[in-house]
Scaffold this motif. Structure first.
Motif, PDB file in Angstrom:
ATOM      1  N   ARG A 108       6.826   1.547   1.964  1.00  0.00           N
ATOM      2  CA  ARG A 108       6.777   0.515   0.928  1.00  0.00           C
ATOM      3  C   ARG A 108       5.529   0.664   0.058  1.00  0.00           C
ATOM      4  O   ARG A 108       5.579   0.492  -1.169  1.00  0.00           O
ATOM      5  N   LEU A 109       4.401   0.975   0.672  1.00  0.00           N
ATOM      6  CA  LEU A 109       3.168   1.112  -0.089  1.00  0.00           C
ATOM      7  C   LEU A 109       3.160   2.386  -0.932  1.00  0.00           C
ATOM      8  O   LEU A 109       2.619   2.396  -2.047  1.00  0.00           O
ATOM      9  N   THR A 110       3.748   3.468  -0.435  1.00  0.00           N
ATOM     10  CA  THR A 110       3.808   4.682  -1.247  1.00  0.00           C
ATOM     11  C   THR A 110       4.705   4.483  -2.469  1.00  0.00           C
ATOM     12  O   THR A 110       4.428   5.018  -3.543  1.00  0.00           O
ATOM     13  N   ARG A 111       5.756   3.694  -2.304  1.00  0.00           N
ATOM     14  CA  ARG A 111       6.594   3.385  -3.475  1.00  0.00           C
ATOM     15  C   ARG A 111       5.827   2.507  -4.456  1.00  0.00           C
ATOM     16  O   ARG A 111       5.914   2.702  -5.680  1.00  0.00           O
ATOM     17  N   ALA A 112       5.085   1.522  -3.944  1.00  0.00           N
ATOM     18  CA  ALA A 112       4.300   0.652  -4.826  1.00  0.00           C
ATOM     19  C   ALA A 112       3.232   1.441  -5.572  1.00  0.00           C
ATOM     20  O   ALA A 112       2.899   1.128  -6.722  1.00  0.00           O
ATOM     21  N   ALA A 113       2.684   2.490  -4.922  1.00  0.00           N
ATOM     22  CA  ALA A 113       1.638   3.303  -5.548  1.00  0.00           C
ATOM     23  C   ALA A 113       2.199   4.354  -6.498  1.00  0.00           C
ATOM     24  O   ALA A 113       1.433   5.102  -7.112  1.00  0.00           O
ATOM     25  N   ARG A 159      -0.376  -3.924  -7.893  1.00  0.00           N
ATOM     26  CA  ARG A 159       0.913  -3.628  -7.268  1.00  0.00           C
ATOM     27  C   ARG A 159       0.776  -3.488  -5.751  1.00  0.00           C
ATOM     28  O   ARG A 159       1.627  -3.967  -4.990  1.00  0.00           O
ATOM     29  N   LEU A 160      -0.309  -2.842  -5.307  1.00  0.00           N
ATOM     30  CA  LEU A 160      -0.526  -2.672  -3.870  1.00  0.00           C
ATOM     31  C   LEU A 160      -0.813  -4.009  -3.196  1.00  0.00           C
ATOM     32  O   LEU A 160      -0.306  -4.286  -2.106  1.00  0.00           O
ATOM     33  N   VAL A 161      -1.622  -4.838  -3.841  1.00  0.00           N
ATOM     34  CA  VAL A 161      -1.929  -6.151  -3.267  1.00  0.00           C
ATOM     35  C   VAL A 161      -0.667  -7.013  -3.200  1.00  0.00           C
ATOM     36  O   VAL A 161      -0.403  -7.674  -2.197  1.00  0.00           O
ATOM     37  N   ASP A 162       0.127  -6.996  -4.266  1.00  0.00           N
ATOM     38  CA  ASP A 162       1.363  -7.781  -4.272  1.00  0.00           C
ATOM     39  C   ASP A 162       2.319  -7.309  -3.170  1.00  0.00           C
ATOM     40  O   ASP A 162       2.952  -8.133  -2.494  1.00  0.00           O
ATOM     41  N   GLU A 163       2.418  -5.985  -3.004  1.00  0.00           N
ATOM     42  CA  GLU A 163       3.310  -5.468  -1.964  1.00  0.00           C
ATOM     43  C   GLU A 163       2.767  -5.823  -0.583  1.00  0.00           C
ATOM     44  O   GLU A 163       3.549  -6.136   0.340  1.00  0.00           O
ATOM     45  N   ALA A 164       1.447  -5.793  -0.412  1.00  0.00           N
ATOM     46  CA  ALA A 164       0.853  -6.190   0.868  1.00  0.00           C
ATOM     47  C   ALA A 164       1.177  -7.648   1.198  1.00  0.00           C
ATOM     48  O   ALA A 164       1.459  -7.991   2.356  1.00  0.00           O
ATOM     49  N   ARG A 165       1.175  -8.513   0.181  1.00  0.00           N
ATOM     50  CA  ARG A 165       1.532  -9.918   0.420  1.00  0.00           C
ATOM     51  C   ARG A 165       2.996 -10.040   0.861  1.00  0.00           C
ATOM     52  O   ARG A 165       3.336 -10.836   1.730  1.00  0.00           O
TER      53      ARG A 165
END
Length: 288
Positions: A108-113, A159-165
């Motif tokens: 999920r984080l690699t897609r967000a990045a 984007r990374l912070v939003d995905e982390a939430r």
């Protein structure tokens, strides 16, 4: 879940060493399940489960391959530092995550990045390393298989912070309270503590701060010296690597001090902006 984007590097060795918490060993396999996820195309290039016995040095070599195959690839700003490193840490009160949950988090984080794009067969090499408890490190080469440089979103951190939430919500982790949205505000003049916090934050910035530039030059020099012949080269390169690590520690200390100053400054006073009055609407004319 706390994501942090580290400064890009020329080689994956330092990010991998930081992920493992020790220098990259040249022999011996990694502990089972240390690499918990990787770019989807890897299985097509290797035998079944072949990468399960790779050493840390082999993983580093794998991540370096696009640089060797495309030696002139560079970013739009002519930057050759292609190794992207993101580390994610759980909060102290978070529960332990399973291997499957860590793997899901990695994808999920690699897609967000903007590193992993579903259906893209010429994307980036990347791996997700779980070398320390409560922490995940994503290491990627931004040089794609087709030799192009993989662009990343301009709002990468957001984007990374939003995905982390969202991951916190989905995996039932400790959630950071989100302040309600208010009308646009006019902020009061910052206090001296807030001003100094801003200065320290700029000094500690991992992307554009002056210490980050110095650290990048030291790391680059260390890698160049390590490849030079001569008995003194390994020792000199090792000392330079430690200097770079100390600089990184100074950046972290500055960032922590800036956080303390911001907390001491307290919330910034603000006044709501009143919306402008709408102009009168002219009366409609009756048809003649």
């Amino acid at each position: 879940m706390i994501p942090r984007v580290n400064e890009r590097t020329h080689t994956p060795h330092d990010p991998l060493a930081e992920a493992l918490g020790r220098p990259v060993p040249f022999e011996g396999g990694l502990a089972e399940d240390t690499v918990i996820a990787y770019w989807p195309g890897l299985d097509d290039y290797t035998l079944d489960d072949d990468q399960g016995s790779w050493t840390a040095a082999q993983w580093a070599q794998h991540l370096e391959e696009p640089m060797l195959e495309h030696p002139f690839a560079a970013s739009p700003k002519d930057d050759r530092r292609a190794i992207f490193h993101l580390d994610v840490r759980l909060r102290p009160k978070d529960r332990d995550l399973s291997r499957a949950e860590w793997a899901e988090t990695a994808h999920r984080l690699t897609r967000a990045a903007g590193i992993e794009i579903p259906g893209d067969t010429n994307g980036c090499y990347w791996i997700a390393v779980q070398g320390r408890p409560g922490r995940l490190d994503l290491i990627a080469n931004l040089i794609r298989l087709d030799g192009a440089w993989q662009p990343q979103p301009a709002d990468l951190v957001k984007r990374l912070v939003d995905e982390a939430r969202r991951i916190e919500h989905d995996l039932r982790l400790t959630r950071v309270p989100v302040s309600p949205q208010h009308p646009a505000t006019v902020r009061a003049a910052p206090t001296a503590a807030a001003h100094f916090a801003t200065v320290l934050t700029q000094l500690a910035d991992e992307q554009d701060g002056p210490l980050a530039a110095v650290r990048a030059l030291v790391e680059h020099t260390a890698h160049r010296i390590a490849r030079q012949p001569g008995a003194q080269s390994p020792g000199t390169a090792h000392r330079l690597e430690w200097i770079a690590r100390r600089l990184h520690g100074i950046q972290q200390d500055l960032d922590a001090t800036a956080t303390t100053l911001r907390q001491a400054a307290g919330p910034t006073a603000s006044l709501p902006l009143m919306p402008a009055a709408s102009p009168p609407v002219p009366a409609a004319r009756s048809p003649r």
